[in-house]
Design an enzyme around this catalytic site. Structure first.
Site, mmCIF file in Angstrom:
data_model
loop_
_atom_site.group_PDB
_atom_site.id
_atom_site.type_symbol
_atom_site.label_atom_id
_atom_site.label_comp_id
_atom_site.label_asym_id
_atom_site.label_seq_id
_atom_site.Cartn_x
_atom_site.Cartn_y
_atom_site.Cartn_z
ATOM 1 N N HIS A 150 -20.132 -20.952 -31.510
ATOM 2 C CA HIS A 150 -19.595 -20.901 -30.444
ATOM 3 C C HIS A 150 -20.110 -21.955 -29.468
ATOM 4 C CE1 HIS A 150 -18.652 -16.957 -32.029
ATOM 5 N NE2 HIS A 150 -17.519 -16.989 -31.468
ATOM 6 N N GLU A 166 -9.985 -11.630 -39.505
ATOM 7 C CA GLU A 166 -11.224 -12.461 -39.570
ATOM 8 C C GLU A 166 -12.011 -11.964 -40.708
ATOM 9 O OE1 GLU A 166 -12.664 -13.540 -35.465
ATOM 10 O OE2 GLU A 166 -12.301 -11.401 -35.042
ATOM 11 N N ASP A 170 -14.086 -17.091 -38.502
ATOM 12 C CA ASP A 170 -14.693 -16.104 -39.258
ATOM 13 C C ASP A 170 -14.213 -15.756 -40.569
ATOM 14 O OD1 ASP A 170 -16.901 -15.332 -37.613
ATOM 15 O OD2 ASP A 170 -15.470 -14.546 -36.257
ATOM 16 N N CYS A 194 -5.404 -18.416 -34.219
ATOM 17 C CA CYS A 194 -6.346 -19.129 -33.108
ATOM 18 C C CYS A 194 -7.771 -19.369 -33.185
ATOM 19 C CB CYS A 194 -6.440 -17.721 -31.969
ATOM 20 S SG CYS A 194 -7.452 -16.216 -32.653
HETATM 21 C C1 PEP Z 1 -12.331 -16.816 -35.260
HETATM 22 O O1 PEP Z 1 -13.195 -16.273 -35.708
HETATM 23 O O2 PEP Z 1 -11.532 -17.650 -35.846
HETATM 24 C C2 PEP Z 1 -12.223 -16.564 -33.558
HETATM 25 C C3 PEP Z 1 -10.920 -17.131 -33.239
HETATM 26 O O3 PEP Z 1 -12.930 -15.909 -32.953
HETATM 27 P P1 PEP Z 1 -14.283 -16.377 -32.742
HETATM 28 O O4 PEP Z 1 -14.300 -17.850 -32.783
HETATM 29 O O5 PEP Z 1 -14.464 -16.043 -31.200
HETATM 30 O O6 PEP Z 1 -15.354 -15.723 -33.442
HETATM 31 MG MG MG Z 2 -14.123 -14.654 -34.776
#
Ligand code: PEP
Ligand code: MG
Length: 582
Positions: free
Chosen positions: A193, A434, A458, A505
């Site tokens: 993140h 995910e 994920d 996304c």
């Molecule tokens: C993902 O896991 O691809 C996602 C968009 O969620 P995050 O990156 O916030 O876990």
């Molecule tokens: Mg995610």
């Protein structure tokens, strides 16, 4: 001689050059030096000065984290106790300077080494205090050496390259992109993140450099090439000139792409939708300027992270309403809070699970904290009266979990209706895909979900059992792996058959390299950080969908990660490309 060019992992693209500003707690090498009697007073003063600075740093940290980051707040009391421990720590350190004539750094290192050894021989919980003790030792030594260790990153000087062992997502979130030219860290993985926040802030970042902090000194000039992943320490003039020329070329290409002037299609004419990812309403303006079709992912947990005052229902309602208004009639996918794993907030969790990525995360955590979850849903529903809101649930496992989330939405709607509070009617609700479980059971999910969104970050982590934040396994973090593509394909076919919207996304959608895989596997909608839009749009306009489909078919047939990599590398090498990125 130390290597001057280090190679790391690009997690946020861009190019910058500037002086190094070192933060965090590097492993500091201490010279074991004795002092002359004449230096004694000066050395004791130096020690007291450093001790005072560390005390202030800790007090500063306390005021910053009080009421926001629970785990850090808890260690403050321990730190303060250590800093005032004249019996075991500070007193004996002074003695080592005064009696044995050790230089202050050496005295600190010696005394702390002895205490650590003693603690390690004692029963728990004393050995667990060792990391805290080591942190204090590093802070003291860093202060003695004049190295910045403050965790307040909102006040770094203007125009620097931030160098650290690692940064937390919250630290990164407090960075001011007008001050920090680039980030370079020794640890960190491609889909952490921290990396995502850096991308959102548009700060070039290279992580996993391994030995940067042992090679760089504060103020050293650095070149951070966030395309190749190379970080050059103290470049010569010709290296700087060559770098600037390349950086200018990259920038002018980014400016020449506009979605507003021309609808986006592949080279062979297939229309593709581009949406934007944001983590605060402030990102809306930039997305509108780029001409994207909406917000495909709003990571609402960032409203909490690093924010001492919890955003209550009213604050969130205002925030979401402004965003929806700014986006006009374009859809905005509001994802409910996704806490857990590397995004942790003491208001919604204990934060000390042994295996947090597999623990109480995302929707599971929301169910545990129903009041916080409901306040968020109330805010989303109230704001939905202002625009095209969609509610997106993170890390849903299957239809049962989705139903449970929807039941909370229905309960909140009933509450609002009873109270006579206006809210948006029939807001569509959907699920992130995910987990392999969700991808494999997508048909069932689609009987109730209005849309799906592919969380490839994920999904890759959970399919391949590769921690997305761990640089040790970064080479195995392979979104192009056939197993991941099979799961994506399954979910995309299911959504198409159900006639429901599906987008991606995760970071894969914002990668020029991986976009052919997503389009080739059947996706027509991608959501990414604003900084990724120009490169991806350019790539799509030059992409032949037929070729992308063949690429995916070959990778799926291979059933092998290494082979998949070779196939993708070959495809990259053959493409009419101006640039190449992860
Ligand atoms: C993902 O896991 O691809 C996602 C968009 O969620 P995050 O990156 O916030 O876990
Ligand atoms: Mg995610």
């Amino acid at each position: 001689m130390a290597r001057r060019v280090l190679k790391g992992i690009v997690v946020s693209e861009g190019m910058a050059t500037g002086p190094a500003f070192i933060v965090g707690t590097p492993d500091l090498k201490v010279e074991e030096r004795k002092i002359l009697p004449a230096e004694l007073e000066f050395e004791l003063d130096r020690f007291e000065g450093a001790l005072e600075r560390v005390r202030r740093d800790i007090a500063d940290l306390e005021s910053k984290v009080r009421g926001s980051l629970g785990s850090e707040a808890e260690i403050i009391a321990t730190y303060q106790a250590f800093l005032s421990d004249d019996v075991h720590l500070m007193g004996p350190t002074r003695q080592l300077i005064a009696k044995e004539r050790w230089q202050a750094e050496a005295a600190v290192a010696r005394r702390f080494r002895e205490v650590v050894a003693e603690l390690q021989r004692l029963p728990e919980p004393l050995p667990s205090r060792v990391p805290d003790l080591r942190d204090i030792e590093r802070r003291l030594i860093a202060r003695l050496l004049g190295i910045e260790t403050s965790s307040r990153l909102d006040q770094v000087p203007r125009g620097v390259v931030l160098c650290a062992d690692d940064l937390s997502p919250t630290q990164t979130a407090t960075l001011d992109p007008t001050r920090v030219l680039a980030i370079a860290t020794d640890r960190g993985g491609p889909a952490s993140h921290t990396a995502i926040v850096a991308r959102h802030l548009g700060i070039p970042a290279v992580v996993g450099l391994g030995v940067l902090l042992s090679r760089v000194r504060p103020g050293d000039q650095l070149i951070v090439d966030g395309l190749t992943g190379e970080v050059t320490i103290s470049p010569d003039l010709s290296e700087i000139q060559g770098f600037m020329t390349r950086a200018r070329k990259v920038q002018s290409r980014a400016r020449s792409i506009s979605l507003q002037k021309k609808p986006l299609r592949t080279k062979d004419g297939v229309p593709i939708e581009v949406l934007g990812n944001i983590d605060s309403g402030e990102g809306a303006r930039e997305l509108m300027d780029l001409g994207v079709a909406g917000v495909g992912l709003f990571r609402t947990e960032y409203l909490y992270l690093g924010n001492a005052d919890a955003p209550d229902e009213e604050i969130q309602t205002r925030h979401y309403s402004e965003l929806l208004r700014a986006m006009g009639n374009r859809p905005v996918y509001l994802r409910t809070m996704d806490f857990g794993a590397d995004k942790w907030d003491h208001r919604v969790g204990a934060g000390n699970e042994p295996n947090p990525a597999l623990g109480l995360r995302a929707i599971r955590l929301s169910f545990e904290h129903e009041a916080v979850f409901k306040a968020q849903l109330r805010a989303m529903l109230r704001a939905a009266a202002r625009g095209q809101a969609r509610i997106l649930f993170p890390m849903v496992t299957d239809i049962g979990e989705f139903r449970r989330a929807k039941a909370v939405v229905s309960a909140v709607e009933a509450e609002l209706a009873r109270e006579g509070v206006p809210f948006g009617p029939a807001v569509p609700t959907g699920a992130m895909i995910e987990l392999p479980a969700a991808a494999l059971c997508a048909e069932a999910l689609l009987t109730e979900a209005d849309f799906l969104s592919l969380g490839t970050n994920d999904l890759t982590q959970y399919t391949l059992a590769v921690d997305r934040t761990n640089p040790l396994v970064a080479p195995s973090y392979r979104p192009f792996h056939p197993a991941v593509l099979w799961l994506l394909r399954h979910a995309i076919l299911a959504a198409n058959a159900a006639g429901k919207h599906i987008s991606a996304c995760g970071e894969m959608a914002g990668s020029e390299r991986f976009v052919p895989l997503l389009l080739g596997v059947g996706l027509r909608s991608l959501s990414m950080a604003a900084s990724r839009v120009p490169g991806v749009v350019d790539r799509i306009r030059r992409l032949n969908l037929g070729a992308a489909e063949e690429l995916v078919a070959e990778i799926l047939r291979s059933g092998d990660g290494d082979r998949a990599k070779a196939i993708l590398d070959h495809f990259d090498a053959a493409k009419p490309s101006k640039s190449q990125t992860r």
